[in-house]
Design an enzyme around this catalytic site. Structure first.
Site: not given
Ligand code: HXC
Length: 519
Positions: A171-172, A406-407
């Site tokens: 993501g971001g 040019g290079a």
């Molecule tokens: C809160 C999160 C989280 C998130 C993971 N966790 N991502 N909590 N916010 N974004 C937590 C899970 O609930 C879990 O908690 C623990 O972290 C580990 O995650 P798992 O899923 O069990 O681990 P894994 O299987 O290794 O997968 C990792 C992952 C997946 C691929 C990163 O967690 C995932 O897809 N997360 C969401 C990613 C996402 O969509 N993020 C937002 C993107 S948008 P517990 O308590 O069960 O241990 C963004 C915008 C930013 O980032 C913009 C900036 C400009």
């Protein structure tokens, strides 16, 4: 509570903070072959030098019952330490705490070290391993990212910023590393993308794996987003230390000098033999680099991306120098879009941190064709031209063989404020290669000759005439565009002398808010 109890409470809280997300999540991290945030910092920094800040910070979110889940440090470990005795600031995202997801408090911890690093003029190293924005925090998390981005931007060109990707970065969240000077990615467990496979499938129908979308191979080779791919985290951390050894702590300092026993006047007879007699035969420009630099040590950057140009750091008599070299071994060393972007970024990195530039030229020209034109070779090639032209660090250029069209101008020629421009006797400096040139300027005369044998004879005579006139360095040297024609085996000595003479060089650009590089 007695004073002794207070001290015991402190020790207990520290131990609690160091557990991060707990033993189970730490074991899960280790099972994936990943280190924890604090283990990474310990391995990165000089032994015992880490001073941690903000261990007792917790998030302030009350959505989704988050107030009941408070973990000391809140998912990011921050502070300062030293690398080779020089102060650096560091933050490492802790995947064991809410998947390393970024909260407002987490972002403010990162901003604190970035602000301090700017005040003291020290590099910032960010170790990324995070699920992105902490979903429960909503817009506060987005605002936190933007606070970091703004600091990345303001710190750009002031202090070195290095990013490691040792896990998810999606993501971001990718944009903070993207704004830094160098990204290092570990081969296992790491990926970077703006949009993941699931959303990609929904929006475009494309079925793609995490690795194929944003794994290390993609970013090290295809996109060029990542400069170094490390076989594991340990190697990645050592690469960070190495990159910093070639850079100063900030833009007002010089890179540190290294010890070397390699003689300044070491001659390399091999270089007198390295250019093949046949001008169309390639050779490996890295062999030239290894012959001339201190101890044959070249720290190449972007090794697998745009291999028709080679960039990286080396030292001459202990001093750090950035090298840009056309690579005849790959696509004949021509300049294309990717090579121009790669080299332009490297030239600007060196220039903003006072690292002198050595350019080794063997370039037949720009890659022709609709693919390049449609992709914008004009504005991309102009990036490299711009980067060289605005660079005020000492610039030494050695033309080894071809330098066409040019290079020729782009590759740090005299008129782009090249300070000292040397050429080997094998240099060919001209508007274009002989055959192409004769076809253009003698085309009508050649077509008018009916007899094929006569036609060939005329063509060959004109080609030989052109070569005699232009396929050498002396025409350019006659106008002073080349300062001297040097014997290849003397190259190391001549380069060191040149950089020694230029050590006190002062040059500036006209005052302006900023230029408008063709991005
Ligand atoms: C809160 C999160 C989280 C998130 C993971 N966790 N991502 N909590 N916010 N974004 C937590 C899970 O609930 C879990 O908690 C623990 O972290 C580990 O995650 P798992 O899923 O069990 O681990 P894994 O299987 O290794 O997968 C990792 C992952 C997946 C691929 C990163 O967690 C995932 O897809 N997360 C969401 C990613 C996402 O969509 N993020 C937002 C993107 S948008 P517990 O308590 O069960 O241990 C963004 C915008 C930013 O980032 C913009 C900036 C400009």
């Amino acid at each position: 509570m007695s004073n002794q109890d207070k001290i015991r409470e402190l020790i207990k809280k520290r131990e609690e903070a160091k557990l991060g997300g707990g033993v189970k999540r730490t074991d899960a991290q280790h099972a994936k072959g990943k280190m924890t945030a604090r283990e990474r910092i310990d391995m990165l920094l000089d032994d015992g030098s880490f001073e941690e800040y903000d261990m007792f910070v917790t998030h302030r979110c009350t959505n989704f019952g988050m107030e009941k889940q408070q973990i000391l440090s809140d998912g990011v470990v921050t502070g300062h330490g030293t690398i080779d005795g020089r102060v650096v600031y560091v933050f490492a995202q802790d995947f064991t705490v809410f998947g390393g997801a970024l909260s407002e408090a987490f972002a403010m911890k990162i901003c604190k070290v970035m602000d301090q690093a700017m005040k003291v003029g020290a590099p910032v190293i960010g170790i990324n391993d995070s699920g992105g924005a902490r979903i429960q925090e909503g817009v506060n998390s987005l605002a936190g990212y933007a606070e970091i981005f703004e600091r990345n931007i303001l710190a750009s060109g002031v202090i070195p910023q290095i990013s490691a990707i040792f896990g998810p970065c999606a993501g971001g969240a990718v944009y903070s590393p993207a704004l830094t000077d160098v990204i290092i990615m570990s081969e296992q467990n790491s990926y970077m993308f703006v949009t993941g496979p699931k959303v990609t499938k929904t929006v475009t129908g494309e079925d793609i794996t995490v690795e194929d979308l944003g794994g290390p191979l993609v970013h090290g080779k295809k996109s060029g987003v990542v400069q170094y791919i490390a076989k594991d985290e340990e190697e990645g951390l050592m690469l960070i230390r190495k990159v910093l050894s070639y850079l100063p702590s900030n833009n007002l300092e010089e890179a540190p000098l290294a010890e070397t026993n390699d003689p300044v006047d070491r001659l390399s007879d091999a270089l007198n033999e390295i250019i093949p007699e046949n001008p169309n035969q390639p050779y490996n420009v890295k062999d030239v680099i290894h012959e001339i630099v201190d101890d044959a040590e070249f720290f190449e950057m972007h090794r697998n991306y745009a291999q028709n140009i080679v960039v990286g750091f080396a030292r001459f008599n202990g001093a750090s120098v950035g090298i840009v070299a056309n690579q005849p071994n790959y696509m004949a060393g021509c300049l294309d879009i990717d090579a121009s972007k790669k080299a332009a970024r490297f030239v600007r990195l060196c220039d903003c941190f006072n690292v002198p530039l050595l350019t080794l030229v063997d370039v037949p020209g720009f890659l022709p064709g609709s693919g390049q034109e449609y992709g914008g070779i004009i504005s991309n090639g102009a990036k490299l031209l711009y980067a060289y032209g605005e660079a005020t660090v000492p610039k030494v250029t050695v033309t080894l063989r071809k330098s066409y069209g040019g290079a020729h101008d782009v590759m740090s020629c005299k008129q782009l404020r090249g300070d000292i421009n040397y050429a080997w006797p094998t240099a060919e400096i001209a508007v274009m290669g002989a055959s192409g040139a004769i076809e253009v300027i003698e085309g009508k005369a050649i077509s008018a000759i009916a007899d094929p044998e006569e036609k060939k004879k005329y063509f060959d005579t004109k080609v030989a005439e052109y070569k005699e006139k232009f396929d050498n360095p002396y025409e350019a040297a006659r106008y002073g565009y080349i300062d001297d024609v040097i014997e290849p085996r003397n190259t190391r000595f001549r380069i060191i002398r040149a950089f020694q003479a230029l050590a006190t060089k002062k040059d500036t650009n006209p005052p302006k808010k900023h230029g408008n590089i063709p991005l």
